[in-house]
Design a protein around this motif. Structure first.
Motif, short mmCIF file in Angstrom:
data_model
loop_
_atom_site.label_atom_id
_atom_site.label_comp_id
_atom_site.label_asym_id
_atom_site.label_seq_id
_atom_site.Cartn_x
_atom_site.Cartn_y
_atom_site.Cartn_z
N ALA A 257 48.67 37.51 45.94
CA ALA A 257 49.24 37.64 44.60
C ALA A 257 50.64 38.41 44.67
O ALA A 257 51.05 38.81 45.95
N VAL A 258 51.17 38.34 43.71
CA VAL A 258 52.50 39.26 43.65
C VAL A 258 52.04 40.54 42.93
O VAL A 258 51.17 40.90 42.27
N GLU A 259 52.78 41.52 43.56
CA GLU A 259 52.46 42.97 43.29
C GLU A 259 52.36 43.29 41.85
O GLU A 259 53.26 42.98 41.11
N GLY A 260 51.23 43.74 41.32
CA GLY A 260 51.21 43.88 40.01
C GLY A 260 50.45 42.78 39.14
O GLY A 260 50.24 43.10 37.84
N GLU A 261 50.30 41.51 39.81
CA GLU A 261 49.58 40.80 38.83
C GLU A 261 48.18 41.14 38.54
O GLU A 261 47.58 41.88 39.27
N GLN A 262 47.74 40.61 37.45
CA GLN A 262 46.36 40.91 36.76
C GLN A 262 45.53 39.74 36.64
O GLN A 262 45.97 38.83 36.15
N THR B 35 43.99 44.79 38.58
CA THR B 35 45.44 44.69 39.02
C THR B 35 45.68 44.60 40.57
O THR B 35 44.95 45.18 41.36
N LEU B 36 46.26 43.34 40.83
CA LEU B 36 46.42 42.97 42.40
C LEU B 36 47.49 43.56 43.26
O LEU B 36 48.60 43.83 42.63
N ASP B 37 47.58 43.58 44.46
CA ASP B 37 48.64 43.90 45.26
C ASP B 37 49.20 42.70 45.96
O ASP B 37 48.44 41.54 45.79
N ASP B 38 50.28 42.79 46.87
CA ASP B 38 50.76 41.50 47.45
C ASP B 38 49.87 41.14 48.68
O ASP B 38 50.16 40.05 49.37
N GLU B 39 48.66 42.05 48.82
CA GLU B 39 48.00 41.48 50.05
C GLU B 39 46.53 40.69 49.70
O GLU B 39 45.83 40.44 50.46
N ILE C 258 39.71 39.42 53.10
CA ILE C 258 38.45 39.63 52.19
C ILE C 258 37.91 40.97 52.24
O ILE C 258 37.70 41.64 51.21
N ARG C 259 37.71 41.58 53.39
CA ARG C 259 37.07 42.95 53.50
C ARG C 259 38.11 43.78 52.88
O ARG C 259 38.03 44.75 52.09
N SER C 260 39.50 43.62 53.28
CA SER C 260 40.67 44.48 52.78
C SER C 260 40.63 44.75 51.14
O SER C 260 40.62 45.72 50.45
N SER C 261 40.59 43.40 50.67
CA SER C 261 40.79 43.20 49.31
C SER C 261 39.49 43.88 48.25
O SER C 261 39.65 44.38 47.29
N SER C 262 38.42 43.51 49.07
CA SER C 262 37.11 43.78 48.37
C SER C 262 37.11 45.44 48.11
O SER C 262 36.65 46.09 47.31
N ARG C 263 37.47 46.15 49.39
CA ARG C 263 37.43 47.39 49.27
C ARG C 263 38.56 48.14 48.41
O ARG C 263 38.21 49.13 47.55
N LYS C 264 39.69 47.58 48.33
CA LYS C 264 40.83 47.99 47.37
C LYS C 264 40.36 47.97 45.85
O LYS C 264 40.65 48.79 45.12
N LEU C 265 39.71 46.78 45.55
CA LEU C 265 39.35 46.56 44.11
C LEU C 265 38.02 47.10 43.81
O LEU C 265 37.79 47.06 42.75
N GLY C 266 37.18 47.42 44.85
CA GLY C 266 35.77 48.00 44.47
C GLY C 266 35.15 47.08 43.82
O GLY C 266 34.13 47.23 43.22
N VAL C 267 34.99 45.79 44.54
CA VAL C 267 34.17 44.61 44.11
C VAL C 267 33.40 44.16 45.22
O VAL C 267 33.78 43.95 46.41
N ARG C 268 32.08 44.22 45.14
CA ARG C 268 31.17 43.71 45.89
C ARG C 268 30.34 42.30 45.48
O ARG C 268 30.11 42.49 44.29
#
Length: 808
Positions: free
Chosen positions: A289-294, A304-308, A351-361
């Motif tokens: 994702a591009v930083e700030g995409e939703q 809201t997504l980050d570039d990782e 996947i693990r990193s993004s899941s934790r940042k976004l709080g989605v399980r």
């Protein structure tokens, strides 16, 4: 992971093997079984019935009188209050004498004058929790599918006879997050044949719908496969599939979603279905994702997504979070007829990193972040397509398009037979080891005592020799390996001198009535500056790069400020009498640019305030905030450590009382400080008189002479005592007088005790009166008064000449 016993029996012959047997063997071989669930919550005599007629109750507006066929010669008359009951429905019927969860007994009764011979049941009344039910099943009676047979036991139809085995898997056993993986394990443990379902590969369709895949970062997504299926009819999935999903803890939704979930549980490979009409040009682009995409995800939350964050797009719009959750815009809806089915392998760390940042399980990311089997990507897709054709009447509308790696090779791991027997401690035949690898379905060859094993990709935990040793040991049976003592030269354990000294300090201070405290190593510059500790090395406070608060912004160089905080905290909570100590590290840095690590030095500090000994009917209280009380405690500690010759030098430093503070020195080296807190500091923290002490522990313990400790017998000869009262200059330390007495009297003087200090007008300005009690004794004879008097007079003469003392 919840494992359905009935489902598992399709892949492995479990005849003669109960769920309890499976649980016991799994526990023995290293996979913990938490519990075995039985879906039957206490239901009996409940069958499938068909509502033939439903008319309003003549005496109640909210009741209906139903005629229900349950397979008996005559339909039953049942009064029902559910709003959704209607003629033609297939429903669960509790017959007379039936039992429902909660030990509820069904009897023939009359409701408003109308006889009722049973009860039409809701899902809750059958013990089915809402979390595994579709929304329309959570209210009113449970309406069954058209495949239910009249008179059939409801437990058989709803799969309530099944049992679920809950596994507590460690992260390395991601292979058992699927029914296939558990089947491999059970097949190996019980040495039963494994029979996985065959998947039919569909022929290429005559008309192809557009489908293309682009991977921008193959390290994030090494494999991505997809296929288009059209002419789908969305509706409920068959009851057998719903039963298995419910046993696995997953709520049925519709046949499309249920099939993807079913294949995920079966194979361990998560799938996702996109509404093909929402995928522009049938194009899939996997990128970061591009930083700030939703993206609005399926749960209706805007994220809201980050570039990782790895995302699935159609080149323009975001369709979903890769490996975590789909997007709301591409969701499969009841009117959807064409889907794009995705099967992929995503980098677990991403996947693990993004899941934790976004709080989605989700069930999908739970598997992806532990690592799925890349060999299952395409077979799982084919399996789902097969089920879609059977259960949703779909037809393939494209070829299987694969981007990234086409094949993943197994890794080869070698195992030495002699190493295996050494580690296990038993002799194993080569044939038995080969048999274990065969049961595990690990391809293996052996040559000159070395096994060359192909570790399947489905077992990512097999990488090195010891992994294979563990597999052999657990399949052989840990309980079959005899217990033996370790062989080799034994080295008795013990404490180092440093550990013994710290232990002695803690025990001594505890015996003296002090409580140990432990404070943070982080503090603030303002707190550090309140009390100065005369360190013997230059030091610079070390700031923390990202402190959590201003109160914890630097590493401490001094223990005393935090002990004062602890005392204030206890005083504010109703504990006025405080005697505490801390033995911990401080951090001293001499490099302002912090190019080198700070020196970590152990310090010992204690604090006394309030009453050291409370009053009683036989004694007055002893004040803890008194300088001499603290000096007595310190003297007792030094004696226990066999340290003598400590000198006290008056000093005035920040944070201490100017007239009641002393440096502790030994041979001109500063060891520590002992003194009363400055009255202004005591007032700031609302403390009574408070005395503190801090010692450089590493320098202090170098003075310990425990190795030179010599025990003396009880004296055989009597001693002779003399009192000595002198008038000296008030500024002269008593310790110098005592040292002079000892120097002159020699070995005959055994003990010197100061028992009186007096100042006043009678003595004179700038003078003080001191009195000692001296004990003389010989180790080999009884002393005479003449001998003692001669030595005593010599001591008096020395003091008069050297210190200008006057004898009182």
């Amino acid at each position: 992971m919840l494992v359905s016993y009935e489902w598992l029996s399709e892949y492995v012959d479990l005849e003669g093997i109960s769920p309890e047997d499976i649980a016991e063997e799994l526990n023995r071989t290293g996979i913990e079984v938490e519990v075995i669930y039985t879906r039957d919550a206490g239901v009996s005599r409940v069958v499938v019935g068909k509502v033939l007629q439903c008319i309003p109750h003549p005496e109640a507006d909210r009741l209906n009188v139903c005629s229900v066929h349950v397979g008996l010669a005559v339909p039953l008359q049942i009064v029902c209050g559910a709003k959704n009951v209607a003629a033609g429905q297939l429903v669960p019927v509790a017959l007379e004498g039936a039992t429902l969860p909660g030990d509820i007994k069904i009897k023939r009764t009359k409701l408003r004058g109308v006889e009722s011979n049973g009860m039409i049941c809701s899902a809750k009344e059958l013990g089915l929790p809402d979390k595994v039910l579709m929304k329309e099943q959570q209210e009113g009676i449970l309406v069954l599918g058209k495949d239910a047979r009249i008179g059939q036991d409801i437990k058989q139809y709803l799969g309530m006879n099944d049992q679920a085995i809950e596994l507590q898997l460690t992260p390395n056993r991601s292979d058992c997050l699927s029914m296939f993986g558990v089947a491999y394990e059970i097949s190996a443990i019980f040495n039963r044949e494994l029979r996985l379902p065959e998947v039919e590969v569909e022929e290429s369709p005559e008309q192809l719908m557009p489908l293309s895949i682009s991977l921008q970062n193959e390290e994030d997504c090494p494999i991505y496969a997809a296929q288009v299926i059209h002419d789908l009819r969305i509706g409920p999935s068959p009851q057998w599939m719903q039963n298995r999903l419910i046993t696995a803890g997953i709520r049925p939704i519709n046949n499309i979603v249920d099939i993807t979930n079913y294949v995920m549980v079966e194979t361990g490979q998560p799938l996702h279905a996109f509404d093909y009409e929402q995928v522009r040009g049938g194009q899939i682009v996997v990128r970061r994702a591009v930083e700030g995409e939703q993206l609005v995800t399926l749960d209706g939350v805007t994220r809201t997504l980050d570039d990782e964050t790895l995302i699935i797009t159609d080149g323009q719009e975001i369709l979903g979070l890769a490996g975590i959750m789909g997007g709301e815009s591409s969701e499969v809806k009841p009117v959807t007829t064409t889907i794009l089915l995705e099967s992929a392998y995503f980098d677990p760390h991403k996947i693990r990193s993004s899941s934790r940042k976004l709080g989605v399980r989700s069930e999908a990311n739970h598997r992806f972040e532990r690592g799925v089997n890349p060999e299952r990507v395409q077979p799982a897709l084919a399996r789902a397509v097969q089920l879609l054709r059977e259960l949703a009447y779909g037809e393939v509308a494209s070829e299987v398009v694969v981007a990234g790696l086409e094949e993943v090779e197994d890794i080869e791991v070698t195992l030495r037979h002699d190493r295996l027997t050494t580690v296990m401690g038993i002799e194993l035949e080569e044939a038995e080891v080969l048999s274990i690898f065969e049961r595990l379905q690990f391809p293996v060859t052996v040559e000159e005592g070395v096994y060359r094993v192909k570790a399947p990709v489905r077992r990512p935990d097999i990488n090195i020799e010891v992994d294979l040793i563990e597999e052999v040991a657990r399949l052989y049976g840990y309980d079959r390996i005899p217990t033996s003592l370790p062989w080799g030269q034994q080295q008795p354990g013990g404490r180092t001198e440093w550990q013994e000294n710290r232990r002695t300090i803690r025990h001594t201070l505890r015996d003296l009535g002090l409580n140990e405290v432990i404070t943070y190593s982080l503090t603030s510059e303002s707190l550090e500056g309140e009390i100065t500790y005369p360190l013997t090395v230059p030091h610079i406070p070390i700031p923390i790069a990202m402190p959590m608060s201003n109160e914890h912004a630097i590493l401490r160089t001094n223990l005393l400020p935090q002990l004062v905080q602890v005392a204030a905290h206890n005083r504010n909570h109703g504990v006025p009498d405080i005697s505490i100590y801390e033995l911990s590290k401080v951090y001293l840095a001499s490099d302002v640019n912090q190019h080198t690590l700070p020196e970590e030095r152990f310090q010992l500090a204690f604090l006394l305030t309030g009453d050291y000994h409370p009053s009683s009917w036989i004694q007055a209280p002893q004040k803890g905030g008194d300088f001499f009380t603290a000096k007595g405690l310190l003297t007792a500690l030094l004696e226990r450590l066999c340290i003598t010759g400590m000198e006290y030098e008056a000093i005035s430093i920040d944070g201490f009382h100017p007239g009641r503070t002393a440096l502790l020195k030994y041979d001109k080296h500063v060891i520590g400080v002992l003194g009363q807190l400055h009255p202004s500091l005591s007032k700031k923290y609302d403390l009574d008189d408070t005395v503190v002490c801090q010692l450089d522990l590493e320098n202090l313990l170098q003075l310990s002479s425990k190795d030179d400790l010599i025990y003396q017998p009880i004296p055989r000869y009597p001693g002779i005592t003399r009192d000595l009262a002198l008038i000296i200059d008030e500024s002269l330390p008593v310790s110098q007088i005592e040292a002079g007495i000892r120097a002159v009297t020699g070995e005959l003087l055994k003990k010197v005790t100061l028992f009186d200090v007096f100042t006043g007008e009678q003595i004179g300005t700038g003078k003080k009166s001191i009195a000692f009690n001296l004990v003389y004794r010989s180790d080999d004879r009884t002393l005479t008064d003449e001998e003692v008097q001669s030595v005593h007079d010599g001591a008096v003469a020395f003091l008069v000449d050297t210190f200008k003392a006057k004898l009182r």
